[in-house]
Design a protein around this motif. Structure first.
Motif, PDB file in Angstrom:
ATOM      1  N   UNK A 178      14.108 154.078  -7.939  1.00 37.19           N
ATOM      2  CA  UNK A 178      15.520 154.201  -8.795  1.00 37.19           C
ATOM      3  C   UNK A 178      16.638 153.542  -8.070  1.00 37.19           C
ATOM      4  N   UNK A 179      16.650 153.922  -6.738  1.00 38.25           N
ATOM      5  CA  UNK A 179      17.797 153.154  -6.032  1.00 38.25           C
ATOM      6  C   UNK A 179      17.627 151.481  -5.704  1.00 38.25           C
ATOM      7  N   UNK A 180      16.394 151.312  -5.638  1.00 42.67           N
ATOM      8  CA  UNK A 180      16.199 149.749  -5.853  1.00 42.67           C
ATOM      9  C   UNK A 180      16.360 149.041  -6.906  1.00 42.67           C
ATOM     10  N   UNK A 184      14.537 152.496   3.431  1.00 41.55           N
ATOM     11  CA  UNK A 184      16.086 152.148   3.203  1.00 41.55           C
ATOM     12  C   UNK A 184      16.599 152.628   1.882  1.00 41.55           C
ATOM     13  N   UNK A 185      15.742 152.514   0.923  1.00 43.22           N
ATOM     14  CA  UNK A 185      16.208 153.175  -0.573  1.00 43.22           C
ATOM     15  C   UNK A 185      15.930 154.537  -1.055  1.00 43.22           C
ATOM     16  N   UNK A 186      14.800 155.206  -0.620  1.00 42.45           N
ATOM     17  CA  UNK A 186      14.519 156.548  -0.820  1.00 42.45           C
ATOM     18  C   UNK A 186      15.325 157.534   0.218  1.00 42.45           C
ATOM     19  N   UNK A 187      15.493 157.181   1.453  1.00 44.04           N
ATOM     20  CA  UNK A 187      16.179 157.893   2.412  1.00 44.04           C
ATOM     21  C   UNK A 187      17.642 157.500   2.632  1.00 44.04           C
ATOM     22  N   UNK A 188      17.895 156.315   3.128  1.00 46.23           N
ATOM     23  CA  UNK A 188      19.180 155.886   3.362  1.00 46.23           C
ATOM     24  C   UNK A 188      20.176 155.571   2.346  1.00 46.23           C
ATOM     25  N   UNK A 189      19.907 154.665   1.096  1.00 44.42           N
ATOM     26  CA  UNK A 189      20.625 154.311   0.150  1.00 44.42           C
ATOM     27  C   UNK A 189      20.909 155.537  -0.656  1.00 44.42           C
ATOM     28  N   UNK A 190      19.948 156.614  -0.616  1.00 45.26           N
ATOM     29  CA  UNK A 190      20.250 157.778  -1.315  1.00 45.26           C
ATOM     30  C   UNK A 190      21.130 158.922  -0.712  1.00 45.26           C
ATOM     31  N   UNK A 191      21.435 158.573   0.346  1.00 46.60           N
ATOM     32  CA  UNK A 191      22.184 159.907   1.236  1.00 46.60           C
ATOM     33  C   UNK A 191      23.466 159.881   0.536  1.00 46.60           C
ATOM     34  N   UNK A 244      27.331 153.276  -3.318  1.00 47.17           N
ATOM     35  CA  UNK A 244      26.921 152.266  -3.097  1.00 47.17           C
ATOM     36  C   UNK A 244      27.510 150.992  -2.853  1.00 47.17           C
ATOM     37  N   UNK A 245      28.598 150.886  -3.331  1.00 48.57           N
ATOM     38  CA  UNK A 245      29.602 149.883  -3.169  1.00 48.57           C
ATOM     39  C   UNK A 245      30.145 149.604  -1.595  1.00 48.57           C
ATOM     40  N   UNK A 246      30.336 150.735  -1.018  1.00 47.37           N
ATOM     41  CA  UNK A 246      30.633 150.809   0.468  1.00 47.37           C
ATOM     42  C   UNK A 246      29.164 150.469   1.380  1.00 47.37           C
ATOM     43  N   UNK A 247      28.167 150.866   0.863  1.00 46.31           N
ATOM     44  CA  UNK A 247      27.076 150.590   1.445  1.00 46.31           C
ATOM     45  C   UNK A 247      26.532 149.015   1.679  1.00 46.31           C
ATOM     46  N   UNK A 248      26.680 148.490   0.399  1.00 47.85           N
ATOM     47  CA  UNK A 248      26.677 146.948   0.136  1.00 47.85           C
ATOM     48  C   UNK A 248      27.697 146.094   1.134  1.00 47.85           C
ATOM     49  N   UNK A 249      28.840 146.539   1.205  1.00 38.76           N
ATOM     50  CA  UNK A 249      29.909 145.886   2.034  1.00 38.76           C
ATOM     51  C   UNK A 249      29.305 145.875   3.575  1.00 38.76           C
ATOM     52  N   UNK A 250      28.791 147.077   4.068  1.00 36.13           N
ATOM     53  CA  UNK A 250      28.289 147.083   5.366  1.00 36.13           C
ATOM     54  C   UNK A 250      26.971 146.323   5.606  1.00 36.13           C
ATOM     55  N   UNK A 251      26.033 146.243   4.430  1.00 40.40           N
ATOM     56  CA  UNK A 251      24.954 145.632   4.615  1.00 40.40           C
ATOM     57  C   UNK A 251      25.302 144.032   4.507  1.00 40.40           C
ATOM     58  N   UNK A 252      26.177 143.662   3.627  1.00 37.92           N
ATOM     59  CA  UNK A 252      26.401 142.042   3.451  1.00 37.92           C
ATOM     60  C   UNK A 252      27.023 141.923   5.006  1.00 37.92           C
ATOM     61  N   UNK A 253      27.875 142.413   5.427  1.00 35.38           N
ATOM     62  CA  UNK A 253      28.555 142.217   6.894  1.00 35.38           C
ATOM     63  C   UNK A 253      27.402 142.083   7.797  1.00 35.38           C
TER      64      UNK A 253
END
Length: 138
Positions: free
Chosen positions: A17-19, A49-56, A61-70
């Motif tokens: 779902x997160x992916x 990454x998606x089931x455990x980390x992104x779903x925390x 999600x916006x903030x997580x993608x900022x960190x990931x892109x950086x």
């Protein structure tokens, strides 16, 4: 300390779902490309990454993608993954201009080559999505 038990199927379903929400078809394509060489790794990619980390809770999600892109830009050797996450950033509400600023910021901490590589990766993603000039993603 007692760790919570999680049904592996729940992790996988939550990860799918997160992916789908974050990466859409780009993430599904990566997983599909692993099916014939490392299907277990494809499952790990969905579960961890998606089931455990992104779903925390704690970051949207916006903030997580900022960190990931950086982070991917700073690595300097992950252009395919950076492109997927630039797409993901657009999918979760980052604008073209915000992504450019994230990548410019990397010049300070990761160096000009990393920032340049990130900007060129972003340019490819933006062109493929029809985002040119100072237009913002919808």
């Amino acid at each position: 300390m007692t760790l919570p038990r999680t049904n592996e199927h729940e992790r996988f379903e939550r990860g799918l779902r997160a992916l789908s929400e974050i990466d859409g078809h780009a993430g599904e394509k990566v997983v599909a490309q692993l099916a014939d060489i490392a299907p277990d790794f494809a499952r790990y990619l969905i579960e961890f990454p998606f089931g455990d980390i992104y779903s925390r809770p704690g970051l949207d999600l916006r903030s997580r993608e900022i960190a990931t892109i950086a982070a991917l830009a700073a690595l300097g050797n992950a252009a395919p993954q950076l492109k997927v996450h630039i797409e993901a950033g657009l999918n979760v509400g980052l604008s073209r201009d915000e992504i450019v600023e994230i990548l410019i910021q990397m010049a300070v901490y990761a160096g000009f080559p990393a920032a340049l590589n990130g900007l060129f990766a972003a340019k490819e993603v933006f062109a493929a999505r029809g985002l040119s000039g100072q237009e913002r993603a919808a």
